[in-house]
Write a protein that holds these residues in place. Structure first.
Motif, PDB file in Angstrom:
ATOM      1  N   GLU A  50     -19.619   0.191   3.718  1.00 21.78           N
ATOM      2  CA  GLU A  50     -20.580   0.009   2.631  1.00 21.78           C
ATOM      3  C   GLU A  50     -21.895  -0.296   3.341  1.00 21.78           C
ATOM      4  OE1 GLU A  50     -20.002  -1.869  -1.547  1.00 21.78           O
ATOM      5  OE2 GLU A  50     -20.330  -3.475  -0.095  1.00 21.78           O
ATOM      6  N   GLY A  51     -22.740   0.724   3.450  1.00 22.17           N
ATOM      7  CA  GLY A  51     -23.901   0.594   4.325  1.00 22.17           C
ATOM      8  C   GLY A  51     -23.399   0.546   5.757  1.00 22.17           C
ATOM      9  N   ASP A  52     -23.745  -0.507   6.485  1.00 22.61           N
ATOM     10  CA  ASP A  52     -23.245  -0.647   7.850  1.00 22.61           C
ATOM     11  C   ASP A  52     -22.202  -1.758   7.969  1.00 22.61           C
ATOM     12  OD1 ASP A  52     -24.977  -2.748   7.468  1.00 22.61           O
ATOM     13  OD2 ASP A  52     -26.087  -2.476   9.332  1.00 22.61           O
ATOM     14  N   ILE A  53     -21.638  -2.164   6.831  1.00 28.71           N
ATOM     15  CA  ILE A  53     -20.616  -3.213   6.786  1.00 28.71           C
ATOM     16  C   ILE A  53     -19.243  -2.580   6.583  1.00 28.71           C
ATOM     17  CG2 ILE A  53     -19.829  -5.295   5.584  1.00 28.71           C
ATOM     18  CD1 ILE A  53     -22.545  -5.645   6.932  1.00 28.71           C
ATOM     19  N   VAL A  54     -18.284  -2.938   7.438  1.00 28.74           N
ATOM     20  CA  VAL A  54     -16.911  -2.459   7.281  1.00 28.74           C
ATOM     21  C   VAL A  54     -16.245  -3.262   6.165  1.00 28.74           C
ATOM     22  CG1 VAL A  54     -14.653  -2.208   8.368  1.00 28.74           C
ATOM     23  CG2 VAL A  54     -16.733  -1.779   9.696  1.00 28.74           C
ATOM     24  N   ILE A  55     -15.789  -2.539   5.126  1.00 28.96           N
ATOM     25  CA  ILE A  55     -15.106  -3.213   4.020  1.00 28.96           C
ATOM     26  C   ILE A  55     -13.626  -2.869   3.954  1.00 28.96           C
ATOM     27  CG2 ILE A  55     -17.224  -3.385   2.666  1.00 28.96           C
ATOM     28  CD1 ILE A  55     -15.967  -1.149   0.824  1.00 28.96           C
ATOM     29  N   GLY A  56     -13.169  -1.953   4.808  1.00 23.21           N
ATOM     30  CA  GLY A  56     -11.771  -1.573   4.792  1.00 23.21           C
ATOM     31  C   GLY A  56     -11.444  -0.560   5.864  1.00 23.21           C
ATOM     32  N   CYS A  57     -10.253   0.023   5.734  1.00 24.53           N
ATOM     33  CA  CYS A  57      -9.785   0.956   6.745  1.00 24.53           C
ATOM     34  C   CYS A  57      -8.801   1.944   6.129  1.00 24.53           C
ATOM     35  CB  CYS A  57      -9.105   0.167   7.859  1.00 24.53           C
ATOM     36  SG  CYS A  57      -8.962   1.057   9.397  1.00 24.53           S
ATOM     37  N   VAL A  58      -8.723   3.119   6.741  1.00 23.13           N
ATOM     38  CA  VAL A  58      -7.792   4.176   6.343  1.00 23.13           C
ATOM     39  C   VAL A  58      -7.009   4.600   7.578  1.00 23.13           C
ATOM     40  CG1 VAL A  58      -7.573   6.537   5.474  1.00 23.13           C
ATOM     41  CG2 VAL A  58      -9.389   5.053   4.613  1.00 23.13           C
ATOM     42  N   TYR A  59      -5.698   4.787   7.412  1.00 17.13           N
ATOM     43  CA  TYR A  59      -4.831   5.260   8.487  1.00 17.13           C
ATOM     44  C   TYR A  59      -4.111   6.511   8.000  1.00 17.13           C
ATOM     45  CZ  TYR A  59      -5.415   0.337   9.649  1.00 17.13           C
ATOM     46  OH  TYR A  59      -5.946  -0.904   9.904  1.00 17.13           O
ATOM     47  N   ILE A  60      -4.179   7.582   8.768  1.00 19.99           N
ATOM     48  CA  ILE A  60      -3.442   8.813   8.480  1.00 19.99           C
ATOM     49  C   ILE A  60      -2.560   9.055   9.694  1.00 19.99           C
ATOM     50  CG2 ILE A  60      -3.578  11.269   7.953  1.00 19.99           C
ATOM     51  CD1 ILE A  60      -6.463  10.719   6.924  1.00 19.99           C
ATOM     52  N   VAL A  61      -1.243   8.978   9.495  1.00 15.96           N
ATOM     53  CA  VAL A  61      -0.297   9.054  10.610  1.00 15.96           C
ATOM     54  C   VAL A  61       0.802  10.067  10.299  1.00 15.96           C
ATOM     55  CG1 VAL A  61      -0.762   6.656  11.289  1.00 15.96           C
ATOM     56  CG2 VAL A  61       1.138   7.157   9.736  1.00 15.96           C
ATOM     57  N   PRO A  62       1.467  10.595  11.327  1.00 12.16           N
ATOM     58  CA  PRO A  62       2.603  11.487  11.080  1.00 12.16           C
ATOM     59  C   PRO A  62       3.673  10.768  10.270  1.00 12.16           C
ATOM     60  CG  PRO A  62       2.005  11.498  13.397  1.00 12.16           C
ATOM     61  CD  PRO A  62       1.228  10.384  12.760  1.00 12.16           C
ATOM     62  N   CYS A  63       4.376  11.512   9.447  1.00 10.51           N
ATOM     63  CA  CYS A  63       5.416  10.929   8.599  1.00 10.51           C
ATOM     64  C   CYS A  63       6.743  11.609   8.915  1.00 10.51           C
ATOM     65  CB  CYS A  63       5.054  11.130   7.137  1.00 10.51           C
ATOM     66  SG  CYS A  63       6.146  10.281   5.996  1.00 10.51           S
ATOM     67  N   HIS A  64       7.794  10.831   8.937  1.00 10.11           N
ATOM     68  CA  HIS A  64       9.121  11.378   9.239  1.00 10.11           C
ATOM     69  C   HIS A  64      10.049  11.262   8.042  1.00 10.11           C
ATOM     70  CE1 HIS A  64       7.764  11.606  13.343  1.00 10.11           C
ATOM     71  NE2 HIS A  64       7.408  10.344  13.274  1.00 10.11           N
ATOM     72  N   GLU A  65       9.478  11.167   6.852  1.00  8.69           N
ATOM     73  CA  GLU A  65      10.278  10.970   5.638  1.00  8.69           C
ATOM     74  C   GLU A  65      10.127  12.138   4.673  1.00  8.69           C
ATOM     75  OE1 GLU A  65       8.785   7.263   4.238  1.00  8.69           O
ATOM     76  OE2 GLU A  65       9.489   6.171   5.989  1.00  8.69           O
ATOM     77  N   GLY A  66      10.005  13.352   5.197  1.00  3.58           N
ATOM     78  CA  GLY A  66       9.900  14.519   4.339  1.00  3.58           C
ATOM     79  C   GLY A  66       8.479  14.860   3.922  1.00  3.58           C
ATOM     80  N   ASN A  67       7.498  14.086   4.351  1.00  2.00           N
ATOM     81  CA  ASN A  67       6.095  14.369   4.073  1.00  2.00           C
ATOM     82  C   ASN A  67       5.400  14.755   5.378  1.00  2.00           C
ATOM     83  OD1 ASN A  67       5.859  13.597   1.180  1.00  2.00           O
ATOM     84  ND2 ASN A  67       6.527  11.631   1.977  1.00  2.00           N
ATOM     85  N   ASP A  68       4.273  15.422   5.242  1.00  2.00           N
ATOM     86  CA  ASP A  68       3.506  15.793   6.429  1.00  2.00           C
ATOM     87  C   ASP A  68       2.788  14.597   7.041  1.00  2.00           C
ATOM     88  OD1 ASP A  68       4.221  18.476   6.166  1.00  2.00           O
ATOM     89  OD2 ASP A  68       2.496  18.905   4.888  1.00  2.00           O
ATOM     90  N   ALA A  69       2.367  13.651   6.194  1.00  2.00           N
ATOM     91  CA  ALA A  69       1.608  12.507   6.686  1.00  2.00           C
ATOM     92  C   ALA A  69       1.854  11.296   5.802  1.00  2.00           C
ATOM     93  CB  ALA A  69       0.122  12.821   6.701  1.00  2.00           C
ATOM     94  N   ALA A  70       1.669  10.140   6.402  1.00  2.00           N
ATOM     95  CA  ALA A  70       1.674   8.875   5.664  1.00  2.00           C
ATOM     96  C   ALA A  70       0.257   8.320   5.728  1.00  2.00           C
ATOM     97  CB  ALA A  70       2.661   7.896   6.270  1.00  2.00           C
ATOM     98  N   VAL A  71      -0.236   7.894   4.598  1.00  2.00           N
ATOM     99  CA  VAL A  71      -1.595   7.362   4.520  1.00  2.00           C
ATOM    100  C   VAL A  71      -1.528   5.943   3.983  1.00  2.00           C
ATOM    101  CG1 VAL A  71      -3.878   7.673   3.465  1.00  2.00           C
ATOM    102  CG2 VAL A  71      -2.515   9.669   4.127  1.00  2.00           C
ATOM    103  N   ARG A  72      -2.304   5.068   4.604  1.00  2.00           N
ATOM    104  CA  ARG A  72      -2.446   3.693   4.124  1.00  2.00           C
ATOM    105  C   ARG A  72      -3.930   3.376   4.117  1.00  2.00           C
ATOM    106  NH1 ARG A  72       1.027   3.444   8.163  1.00  2.00           N
ATOM    107  NH2 ARG A  72      -0.280   2.149   9.477  1.00  2.00           N
ATOM    108  N   SER A  73      -4.336   2.570   3.173  1.00  2.00           N
ATOM    109  CA  SER A  73      -5.722   2.112   3.144  1.00  2.00           C
ATOM    110  C   SER A  73      -5.759   0.698   2.600  1.00  2.00           C
ATOM    111  CB  SER A  73      -6.598   3.040   2.289  1.00  2.00           C
ATOM    112  OG  SER A  73      -6.217   2.992   0.931  1.00  2.00           O
ATOM    113  N   TRP A  74      -6.799   0.000   2.980  1.00  2.00           N
ATOM    114  CA  TRP A  74      -7.019  -1.339   2.449  1.00  2.00           C
ATOM    115  C   TRP A  74      -8.518  -1.603   2.398  1.00  2.00           C
ATOM    116  CZ3 TRP A  74      -9.809  -4.465   5.693  1.00  2.00           C
ATOM    117  CH2 TRP A  74      -9.754  -4.182   7.059  1.00  2.00           C
ATOM    118  N   VAL A  75      -8.887  -2.516   1.535  1.00  2.00           N
ATOM    119  CA  VAL A  75     -10.248  -3.040   1.490  1.00  2.00           C
ATOM    120  C   VAL A  75     -10.149  -4.556   1.525  1.00  2.00           C
ATOM    121  CG1 VAL A  75     -11.269  -1.079   0.286  1.00  2.00           C
ATOM    122  CG2 VAL A  75     -10.322  -2.971  -1.036  1.00  2.00           C
ATOM    123  N   ARG A  76     -11.190  -5.184   2.044  1.00  2.00           N
ATOM    124  CA  ARG A  76     -11.166  -6.646   2.139  1.00  2.00           C
ATOM    125  C   ARG A  76     -11.174  -7.271   0.744  1.00  2.00           C
ATOM    126  NH1 ARG A  76     -16.865  -8.347   4.745  1.00  2.00           N
ATOM    127  NH2 ARG A  76     -16.222  -6.898   6.339  1.00  2.00           N
TER     128      ARG A  76
END
Length: 109
Positions: A50-76
């Protein structure tokens, strides 16, 4: 680190032992690992700004549960109002611009 409990309560984040308090050296090592994984195209970690302030994060990783990718995100915790906005924008971006047939990403609705 003021949002540990909030982040762990975020859909998709509760089954992890992260976040946990880190020293600056530990945090730097974690960031270097994410940078190497990104450069090697193994996984992708993005800061949510948000501007130059980090308010969260996104992770896109390989998935081994029948999906191509697993995505997680969070905000403070102080920006918890953005969680649904981030989830919706990321879901649209992943469907539109990434080559995945299926993605595991915990819903917010």
């Amino acid at each position: 680190m003021t949002s540990i409990e909030h982040i762990r309560a975020t859909p998709g984040m509760g089954d992890r032992d992260w976040p946990a308090p880190m020293t600056l050296a530990d945090n730097l090592s974690d960031l270097e690992t994410h940078t190497m994984e990104f450069a090697d195209r193994e996984s992708f970690t993005y800061s949510i700004l948000e501007g130059d302030i980090v308010i969260g994060c996104v992770y896109i990783v390989p998935c081994h549960e029948g999906n191509d990718a697993a995505v997680r995100s969070w905000v403070r915790k102080s920006r918890s109002d953005m969680d649904l906005v981030v989830w919706q924008a990321l879901s649209e971006w992943l469907a539109r611009d990434w080559p995945f047939r299926s993605v595991s990403y915990a819903t917010r609705i």
